[in-house]
Design a protein around this motif. Structure first.
Motif, PDB file in Angstrom:
ATOM      1  N   PHE B  85      23.739  49.448  53.812  1.00  0.00           N
ATOM      2  CA  PHE B  85      24.006  48.729  52.241  1.00  0.00           C
ATOM      3  C   PHE B  85      22.594  48.116  51.872  1.00  0.00           C
ATOM      4  CE2 PHE B  85      28.834  48.623  53.459  1.00  0.00           C
ATOM      5  CZ  PHE B  85      28.934  49.497  52.210  1.00  0.00           C
ATOM      6  N   THR B  86      22.574  47.679  50.716  1.00  0.00           N
ATOM      7  CA  THR B  86      21.469  46.972  50.078  1.00  0.00           C
ATOM      8  C   THR B  86      22.247  45.469  50.179  1.00  0.00           C
ATOM      9  OG1 THR B  86      22.137  47.127  47.857  1.00  0.00           O
ATOM     10  CG2 THR B  86      20.477  48.590  48.792  1.00  0.00           C
ATOM     11  N   VAL B  87      21.521  44.551  49.881  1.00  0.00           N
ATOM     12  CA  VAL B  87      21.799  42.990  49.802  1.00  0.00           C
ATOM     13  C   VAL B  87      23.093  43.022  48.516  1.00  0.00           C
ATOM     14  CG1 VAL B  87      21.303  40.742  49.340  1.00  0.00           C
ATOM     15  CG2 VAL B  87      20.115  41.882  51.098  1.00  0.00           C
ATOM     16  N   GLN B  88      22.704  43.640  47.550  1.00  0.00           N
ATOM     17  CA  GLN B  88      23.284  43.388  46.161  1.00  0.00           C
ATOM     18  C   GLN B  88      24.400  44.358  46.332  1.00  0.00           C
ATOM     19  OE1 GLN B  88      22.583  41.450  43.767  1.00  0.00           O
ATOM     20  NE2 GLN B  88      24.293  41.966  42.722  1.00  0.00           N
ATOM     21  N   GLU B  89      24.511  45.462  47.056  1.00  0.00           N
ATOM     22  CA  GLU B  89      25.886  46.289  47.242  1.00  0.00           C
ATOM     23  C   GLU B  89      27.000  45.265  47.712  1.00  0.00           C
ATOM     24  OE1 GLU B  89      24.043  50.799  47.380  1.00  0.00           O
ATOM     25  OE2 GLU B  89      24.160  49.720  49.262  1.00  0.00           O
ATOM     26  N   VAL B  90      26.396  44.635  48.964  1.00  0.00           N
ATOM     27  CA  VAL B  90      27.394  43.949  49.586  1.00  0.00           C
ATOM     28  C   VAL B  90      27.945  42.822  48.672  1.00  0.00           C
ATOM     29  CG1 VAL B  90      27.985  42.523  51.539  1.00  0.00           C
ATOM     30  CG2 VAL B  90      26.429  44.497  51.778  1.00  0.00           C
ATOM     31  N   ILE B 126      22.534  37.526  52.266  1.00  0.00           N
ATOM     32  CA  ILE B 126      23.832  37.972  51.349  1.00  0.00           C
ATOM     33  C   ILE B 126      24.819  36.666  51.210  1.00  0.00           C
ATOM     34  CG2 ILE B 126      26.014  39.230  51.415  1.00  0.00           C
ATOM     35  CD1 ILE B 126      24.013  41.522  52.980  1.00  0.00           C
ATOM     36  N   ALA B 127      24.922  35.905  52.360  1.00  0.00           N
ATOM     37  CA  ALA B 127      25.864  34.892  52.428  1.00  0.00           C
ATOM     38  C   ALA B 127      25.358  33.703  51.374  1.00  0.00           C
ATOM     39  CB  ALA B 127      25.966  34.234  53.664  1.00  0.00           C
ATOM     40  N   LYS B 128      23.920  33.596  51.275  1.00  0.00           N
ATOM     41  CA  LYS B 128      23.356  32.718  50.300  1.00  0.00           C
ATOM     42  C   LYS B 128      23.547  33.031  49.042  1.00  0.00           C
ATOM     43  CE  LYS B 128      18.992  30.346  49.559  1.00  0.00           C
ATOM     44  NZ  LYS B 128      17.556  29.954  49.978  1.00  0.00           N
ATOM     45  N   LYS B 129      23.438  34.209  48.605  1.00  0.00           N
ATOM     46  CA  LYS B 129      23.597  34.758  47.229  1.00  0.00           C
ATOM     47  C   LYS B 129      24.972  34.676  46.950  1.00  0.00           C
ATOM     48  CE  LYS B 129      21.622  38.547  44.795  1.00  0.00           C
ATOM     49  NZ  LYS B 129      20.433  39.424  44.328  1.00  0.00           N
ATOM     50  N   LEU B 130      25.943  34.943  47.764  1.00  0.00           N
ATOM     51  CA  LEU B 130      27.446  35.034  47.336  1.00  0.00           C
ATOM     52  C   LEU B 130      27.522  33.163  46.917  1.00  0.00           C
ATOM     53  CD1 LEU B 130      29.127  36.909  49.847  1.00  0.00           C
ATOM     54  CD2 LEU B 130      29.303  37.168  47.356  1.00  0.00           C
ATOM     55  N   TYR B 139      35.949  33.336  51.919  1.00  0.00           N
ATOM     56  CA  TYR B 139      35.601  32.977  53.173  1.00  0.00           C
ATOM     57  C   TYR B 139      34.420  34.103  53.494  1.00  0.00           C
ATOM     58  CZ  TYR B 139      36.973  32.474  58.115  1.00  0.00           C
ATOM     59  OH  TYR B 139      36.986  32.293  59.421  1.00  0.00           O
ATOM     60  N   ILE B 140      33.724  33.460  54.265  1.00  0.00           N
ATOM     61  CA  ILE B 140      32.504  34.231  54.742  1.00  0.00           C
ATOM     62  C   ILE B 140      32.485  34.006  56.302  1.00  0.00           C
ATOM     63  CG2 ILE B 140      30.212  34.602  54.938  1.00  0.00           C
ATOM     64  CD1 ILE B 140      30.065  33.738  51.994  1.00  0.00           C
ATOM     65  N   HIS B 141      32.579  35.177  57.043  1.00  0.00           N
ATOM     66  CA  HIS B 141      32.294  35.161  58.357  1.00  0.00           C
ATOM     67  C   HIS B 141      31.248  36.111  58.719  1.00  0.00           C
ATOM     68  CE1 HIS B 141      34.252  36.426  62.631  1.00  0.00           C
ATOM     69  NE2 HIS B 141      33.095  36.234  62.869  1.00  0.00           N
ATOM     70  N   LEU B 142      30.079  35.394  59.369  1.00  0.00           N
ATOM     71  CA  LEU B 142      28.804  36.130  59.651  1.00  0.00           C
ATOM     72  C   LEU B 142      28.642  36.165  61.354  1.00  0.00           C
ATOM     73  CD1 LEU B 142      26.004  34.894  57.393  1.00  0.00           C
ATOM     74  CD2 LEU B 142      27.499  36.364  57.112  1.00  0.00           C
ATOM     75  N   LYS B 143      28.244  37.419  61.579  1.00  0.00           N
ATOM     76  CA  LYS B 143      28.071  37.777  62.975  1.00  0.00           C
ATOM     77  C   LYS B 143      26.549  37.336  63.350  1.00  0.00           C
ATOM     78  CE  LYS B 143      30.773  39.564  65.173  1.00  0.00           C
ATOM     79  NZ  LYS B 143      30.880  40.880  65.552  1.00  0.00           N
ATOM     80  N   THR B 144      26.695  36.506  64.497  1.00  0.00           N
ATOM     81  CA  THR B 144      25.105  36.117  64.871  1.00  0.00           C
ATOM     82  C   THR B 144      24.640  37.060  65.894  1.00  0.00           C
ATOM     83  OG1 THR B 144      26.527  33.951  65.163  1.00  0.00           O
ATOM     84  CG2 THR B 144      24.036  34.116  66.013  1.00  0.00           C
ATOM     85  N   ILE B 145      23.533  37.510  65.245  1.00  0.00           N
ATOM     86  CA  ILE B 145      23.000  38.513  66.214  1.00  0.00           C
ATOM     87  C   ILE B 145      21.978  37.900  67.433  1.00  0.00           C
ATOM     88  CG2 ILE B 145      20.766  40.142  65.912  1.00  0.00           C
ATOM     89  CD1 ILE B 145      23.369  40.861  63.969  1.00  0.00           C
ATOM     90  N   PRO B 146      22.417  38.390  68.467  1.00  0.00           N
ATOM     91  CA  PRO B 146      21.851  37.947  69.841  1.00  0.00           C
ATOM     92  C   PRO B 146      20.054  37.889  69.566  1.00  0.00           C
ATOM     93  CG  PRO B 146      23.429  39.368  70.238  1.00  0.00           C
ATOM     94  CD  PRO B 146      23.367  39.414  68.886  1.00  0.00           C
ATOM     95  N   GLY B 147      19.649  36.721  69.987  1.00  0.00           N
ATOM     96  CA  GLY B 147      18.308  36.750  69.827  1.00  0.00           C
ATOM     97  C   GLY B 147      17.667  36.247  68.609  1.00  0.00           C
ATOM     98  N   ALA B 148      18.386  36.088  67.573  1.00  0.00           N
ATOM     99  CA  ALA B 148      17.738  35.395  66.302  1.00  0.00           C
ATOM    100  C   ALA B 148      17.433  34.058  66.558  1.00  0.00           C
ATOM    101  CB  ALA B 148      19.092  35.626  65.432  1.00  0.00           C
ATOM    102  N   SER B 149      16.561  33.604  65.594  1.00  0.00           N
ATOM    103  CA  SER B 149      16.147  32.382  65.949  1.00  0.00           C
ATOM    104  C   SER B 149      16.977  31.237  65.265  1.00  0.00           C
ATOM    105  CB  SER B 149      14.730  32.099  64.835  1.00  0.00           C
ATOM    106  OG  SER B 149      15.185  32.262  63.648  1.00  0.00           O
TER     107      SER B 149
END
Lengths: 260, 417
Positions: B85-90, B126-130, B139-149
């Motif tokens: 998906f693009t950011v806008q599509e989500v 995406i979350a920020k835009k929303l 409600y927003i649930h984000l998956k944290t990507i292992p290894g992200a800063s």
């Protein structure tokens, strides 16, 4: 003094006014009917006592109930009223009499038959209220209004009004109860009760015809989404139907077979 | 445009469906400045045909992935259709689904493309835009990507209600076997970071009320059941560890759905361990709401949960010396431990016994499962006759008196072990 049959206007305030009169005139009640029913059953008409609905009376009773069993106990009785169940007025009256006669938080006496009956009805009305919060499906119309038709088992629209107003504060919406022929309309300010004339046929089809151009796209996408998140290896239709009983399906666009 | 987005949606929803979390409560974000949405209602808007609740738009941003975890349908080596998906599509999907009352919000996860930060940055955007552009308070649930800063995880917490990292395989050995590119430490690190952040934010909020929210619905994780050869003992203790050390809101258990011919895993066609999964959830409830310790339920003597009876009954049968419990006198903690009595009925018992001495018929009307409870209680006018019976006999009485919905499933299930 013998027993009396009382008649009220069918509103919640009317019933509270009736309860006020029961205390004021020390009535001993044999039956409670609404004015509409009274006209149909000629049986009562001669001996009926008509109760006048007055804000002062209903406010006094409301205050009395809240003082005795709290706001929650009061709202429970309102739920029972909205259940439209046969005999609900007498049950409410008896329960109020019990509440006001006992010092403790009587609404917590799960061992009392009337209290238990109240809880039982509250449970089913609450479930329906919750289902309506879940199963309402808005369709965006050309004029920018989000429109939903509902057919709840109980008269729960008054119980979901605030939820939808708080949540969809920036869009116009209508939720219409086709069974009871009235609806809620939010115009961006307040929620009003509305009624459509009987000449307007209201069903899913007539709404779709007035739909916004984006409506088909998102409705189709939702339908697709619903199919895609299903895990076939875990199929459990019994559980599915238990959670989403069939009588709700006609208003759920994910349960409608779509072409393409 | 319609059919293209529909195809993407079908691919990326299908790939996200093995993540079982569907919670949408636990946060009380208000609708501010007449914007869109709020949280806290925790509504399941529909249920799939497998009987699972649908409350969120649960999708992957993409199913392209640089990792090759054996248990995952999006693994690099798997020959499946890929999409992104693009950011806008989500954003558009979320808003338009939400406005029609289809969902409580968005649950966004992703395969890892390029690297962890690159992926995480998109999720955050995406979350920020929303939140910022659409004043979306759902409600927003984000998956944290292992290894992200940590910077990106911090930003994610500012917009999301919940963050989660799925441990998937609870043991280090299992992880090494099935996901050799992932390492246990790298998975635990962000869990620790988020846990500390949430605590810190709570403390700061006490002093400065305007401190911005950080993942107010907390964090959760998921473990796959029956993929590696882990025991219930390991799983339940891992769960308890997460609850106590990292103050997790939820641990989810996902019965492994065979999706691969990989010899390290159960073969395609193997039944999903639904009963075992159910028993684990029951155990999870006992840990969170019934005051049980993991050790009381599974230990070295009993490393596996019974499949034919629920874990609370199982505990009671192993501890008959704690019964019968007098429902008119016993403290709440003990009432809760009676098989057949749930949290709600326990509270009702406590409320009702203030009015009168409770008898058997009262308990029946309160909604207690008497077919189980009657072996473990005493009350007014009811003397416990079963207390001296052997627990095996009581178990037999209970099982013969009820037709378990799992009987059929249990018999096929046993072959697995």
């Amino acid at each position: 003094m013998g027993q009396q049959a009382l008649c009220y206007d069918g509103t919640w305030k009317g019933l509270l006014s009736l309860i006020f009169d029961v205390y004021a005139y020390k009535y001993s009640i044999s039956a409670i009917v609404t004015e509409n029913n009274a006209i149909q059953s000629l049986l009562f008409t001669s001996a009926l006592i008509h109760v006048v609905t007055e804000d002062i009376k209903s406010a006094r009773v409301t205050k009395g109930i809240i003082t005795s069993v709290g706001k929650k106990g009061y709202l429970e009785l309102y739920h029972v009223f909205l259940s439209e169940k046969e005999g609900r007025e007498l049950l409410i009256l008896r329960t109020v009499q019990y509440y006001l006669g006992v010092k403790e938080q009587a609404s917590k006496n799960y061992a009392h038959a009337d209290v238990l009956e109240v809880k039982k009805i509250v449970k089913s009305v609450s479930r329906e209220r919750h289902r309506m919060k879940a199963f309402i499906r808005f369709q965006l119309l050309k004029d920018g209004v989000y429109f939903a038709i509902a057919e709840p088992d109980f008269n729960v629209l008054p119980l979901i009004s605030k939820h939808f107003k708080d949540r969809y504060a920036d869009q116009k919406w209508i939720i219409y109860d086709v069974k009871r022929k009235y609806g809620l309309f939010y115009d961006g300010g307040e929620v009003q009760e509305i009624e459509f004339g009987t000449e307007n046929r209201l069903d899913q089809k007539s709404i779709s015809l007035a739909g916004h151009e984006s409506e088909i796209l998102y409705s189709t996408l939702w339908n697709q989404y619903f199919k895609s998140v299903n895990i076939r290896e875990r199929k459990n239709l019994k559980l599915h139907i238990q959670h989403v009983p069939k009588r709700y399906w006609k208003y759920l666009n994910e349960k409608i077979e779509m072409g393409g | 445009m319609g059919s293209r987005i529909q195809e993407k949606l079908s691919i990326l929803a299908d790939a996200a469906k093995y993540d079982v979390s569907c919670s949408s409560s636990g946060s009380d974000r208000k609708n501010k400045d007449k914007g869109l949405g709020n949280t806290g209602a925790g509504i399941c808007h529909t249920y799939t045909e497998d009987g699972r609740c649908v409350s969120l738009l649960k999708i992957l941003l993409t199913n392209h992935c640089i990792f090759d975890c054996a248990y995952c349908v999006s693994r690099r080596s798997n020959d499946v259709k890929r999409a992104a998906f693009t950011v806008q599509e989500v954003v558009d999907l979320t808003i338009n689904f939400y406005r029609r009352n289809y969902i409580e919000g968005l649950f966004l996860s992703s395969g890892i493309f390029q690297n962890a930060d690159f992926t995480m940055e998109r999720l955050v955007r995406i979350a920020k835009k929303l939140r910022k552009e659409h004043n979306f308070n759902g409600y927003i649930h984000l998956k944290t990507i292992p290894g992200a800063s940590e910077e990106l995880i911090f930003e994610a917490g500012l917009y999301a209600d919940r963050l989660s990292i799925n441990l998937e395989i609870p043991t280090e050995a299992g992880l090494k076997l099935l996901a050799p590119e992932k390492n246990h430490r790298e998975m635990i690190h962000p869990i620790k970071y988020i846990s500390n952040r949430i605590l810190q934010t709570k403390e700061e909020k006490k002093i400065i009320k305007s401190t911005p929210k950080f993942a107010p619905a907390g964090q959760s994780t998921q473990m796959i059941i029956g993929a590696a050869k882990e025991s219930d003992l390991q799983i339940v203790h891992a769960a308890q560890y997460f609850y106590t050390h990292y103050k997790m809101k939820r641990v989810y258990y996902s019965g492994y759905v065979p999706i691969s011919n990989d010899l390290r895993l159960p073969a395609i066609g193997t039944e999903v361990p639904l009963v075992r999964e159910n028993r684990l959830y029951q155990t999870d409830w006992l840990l969170r709401f019934y005051g049980f310790e993991a050790d009381e339920i599974v230990n070295d003597m009993n490393p596996l949960l019974d499949l034919d009876i629920d874990p609370k009954l199982s505990w009671a049968l192993r501890n008959m010396d704690r019964f019968p419990v007098d429902v008119n006198r016993a403290p709440y903690e003990m009432i809760l431990r009676i098989p057949g009595v749930g949290v709600r009925s326990a509270k009702k018992i406590l409320a009702a016994r203030n009015f009168e001495k409770l008898r058997l018929e009262h308990l029946q009307k309160l909604g207690i499962a008497m077919n189980k409870a009657k072996y473990f209680i005493s009350c007014h006018g009811y003397i416990q006759r079963y207390a001296d019976q052997q627990s095996e006999r009581i178990k037999h009485f209970i099982l013969s008196g009820s037709s378990s919905k799992y009987v059929k499933a249990v018999s096929t299930q046993l072959n697995l072990f």
